[in-house]
Design a protein around this motif. Structure first.
Motif, PDB file in Angstrom:
ATOM      1  N   ASP A 184      -2.395   3.692  -2.686  1.00  0.00           N
ATOM      2  CA  ASP A 184      -2.577   2.469  -3.856  1.00  0.00           C
ATOM      3  C   ASP A 184      -2.537   1.647  -3.717  1.00  0.00           C
ATOM      4  O   ASP A 184      -1.331   1.336  -3.370  1.00  0.00           O
ATOM      5  CB  ASP A 184      -1.891   3.363  -4.777  1.00  0.00           C
ATOM      6  N   GLU A 185      -3.329   0.167  -4.389  1.00  0.00           N
ATOM      7  CA  GLU A 185      -2.376  -1.078  -3.881  1.00  0.00           C
ATOM      8  C   GLU A 185      -2.285  -1.539  -4.656  1.00  0.00           C
ATOM      9  O   GLU A 185      -2.918  -1.811  -5.995  1.00  0.00           O
ATOM     10  CB  GLU A 185      -4.259  -1.645  -3.387  1.00  0.00           C
ATOM     11  N   CYS A 186      -0.766  -2.426  -4.823  1.00  0.00           N
ATOM     12  CA  CYS A 186       0.198  -2.622  -5.537  1.00  0.00           C
ATOM     13  C   CYS A 186       0.289  -4.441  -5.812  1.00  0.00           C
ATOM     14  O   CYS A 186       0.717  -4.409  -4.602  1.00  0.00           O
ATOM     15  CB  CYS A 186       1.422  -2.148  -5.448  1.00  0.00           C
TER      16      CYS A 186
ATOM     17  N   LYS B 216      -1.001   7.537  -1.787  1.00  0.00           N
ATOM     18  CA  LYS B 216      -1.223   8.166  -3.327  1.00  0.00           C
ATOM     19  C   LYS B 216      -0.807   9.381  -4.191  1.00  0.00           C
ATOM     20  O   LYS B 216      -0.612   9.731  -5.431  1.00  0.00           O
ATOM     21  CB  LYS B 216      -3.213   8.682  -3.323  1.00  0.00           C
TER      22      LYS B 216
ATOM     23  N   ARG C  54       3.693   8.151  -3.417  1.00  0.00           N
ATOM     24  CA  ARG C  54       4.185   6.873  -3.206  1.00  0.00           C
ATOM     25  C   ARG C  54       4.716   6.328  -2.583  1.00  0.00           C
ATOM     26  O   ARG C  54       5.390   5.049  -3.197  1.00  0.00           O
ATOM     27  CB  ARG C  54       4.522   6.471  -5.321  1.00  0.00           C
TER      28      ARG C  54
ATOM     29  N   LYS D  80      -8.877   3.419   2.118  1.00  0.00           N
ATOM     30  CA  LYS D  80      -7.711   3.031   1.371  1.00  0.00           C
ATOM     31  C   LYS D  80      -7.758   3.895  -0.144  1.00  0.00           C
ATOM     32  O   LYS D  80      -7.922   4.362  -1.299  1.00  0.00           O
ATOM     33  CB  LYS D  80      -9.760   2.056   0.347  1.00  0.00           C
ATOM     34  N   SER D  81      -9.273   5.101  -0.169  1.00  0.00           N
ATOM     35  CA  SER D  81      -9.218   6.320  -1.238  1.00  0.00           C
ATOM     36  C   SER D  81      -8.114   7.089  -1.151  1.00  0.00           C
ATOM     37  O   SER D  81      -7.569   7.888  -2.323  1.00  0.00           O
ATOM     38  CB  SER D  81     -10.234   7.221  -1.114  1.00  0.00           C
ATOM     39  N   ARG D  82      -7.024   7.096  -0.199  1.00  0.00           N
ATOM     40  CA  ARG D  82      -5.590   7.428  -0.415  1.00  0.00           C
ATOM     41  C   ARG D  82      -4.507   6.913  -0.580  1.00  0.00           C
ATOM     42  O   ARG D  82      -3.090   7.244  -0.205  1.00  0.00           O
ATOM     43  CB  ARG D  82      -5.574   8.283   1.078  1.00  0.00           C
TER      44      ARG D  82
ATOM     45  N   TYR E 252       0.519  -1.396  -0.014  1.00  0.00           N
ATOM     46  CA  TYR E 252       0.356  -0.049  -0.050  1.00  0.00           C
ATOM     47  C   TYR E 252       1.003   1.065   0.093  1.00  0.00           C
ATOM     48  O   TYR E 252       1.683   1.062   0.512  1.00  0.00           O
ATOM     49  CB  TYR E 252      -0.903   0.131   1.173  1.00  0.00           C
ATOM     50  N   ARG E 253       0.887   1.937  -0.626  1.00  0.00           N
ATOM     51  CA  ARG E 253       1.615   3.488  -0.977  1.00  0.00           C
ATOM     52  C   ARG E 253       0.759   4.673  -0.860  1.00  0.00           C
ATOM     53  O   ARG E 253      -0.645   4.423  -1.217  1.00  0.00           O
ATOM     54  CB  ARG E 253       2.691   3.537  -2.735  1.00  0.00           C
TER      55      ARG E 253
END
Length: 149
Positions: A135-137, A36, A39, A131-133, A33-34
């Motif tokens: 990025d799931e990689c 947004k 990054r 989760k809105s803040r 999780y990064r």
């Protein structure tokens, strides 16, 4: 950039205590999780604290209900264990915002007394990342903490 993310991921994994039972499992794609905005890696899949989904809106106060109890609500946040980058938790405060170490963006909130998830479940203590803040990689690399065969 790839070298930086690998270095950041290895640093993040070093601060997480390794669980002996997880070392025996087969390698699988690791979720990261990064932030947004910048990054920066703020959590990995191993840091997530699972919780049982609640009964949805039925669990909330009367004025916060819309009357749709039939639909299952998805969690809008993830809850993680306390980590080193969360500087405000070490200051002795009971509740505060969680800010990204890289860009100072608000990623979530923590409360040692606990808080209610959007699904209705109570999590105690709560270190909530929205989760809105994030990025799931997915990382295809096996976890370096896991034993290789």
């Amino acid at each position: 950039m790839e070298v930086e993310s690998k270095k950041a991921m290895s640093e993040l994994q070093m601060e997480v205590e390794t669980n002996p039972s997880s070392q025996e499992s087969l390698p699988k794609p690791q979720a990261m999780y990064r932030c947004k905005k910048c990054r920066r890696i703020v959590a990995i899949e191993e840091n997530i604290v699972p919780h049982e989904p609640g009964k949805g809106e039925e669990c909330f106060a009367w004025k916060k209900r819309s009357g749709n109890y039939a639909e299952q609500v998805q969690c809008s946040s993830i809850f993680v264990e306390p980590m080193k980058w969360m500087q405000t938790i070490h200051d002795g405060t009971v509740e505060e915002k969680l800010l990204c170490l890289g860009c100072n963006a608000r990623l979530g909130y923590f409360n040692w007394a606990g808080m209610q998830c959007s699904c209705g479940a109570w999590v105690n203590p709560a270190f909530q990342l929205h989760k809105s803040r994030l990025d799931e990689c997915k990382s295809e690399e096996p976890n370096p903490n896991q034993a290789t065969v």
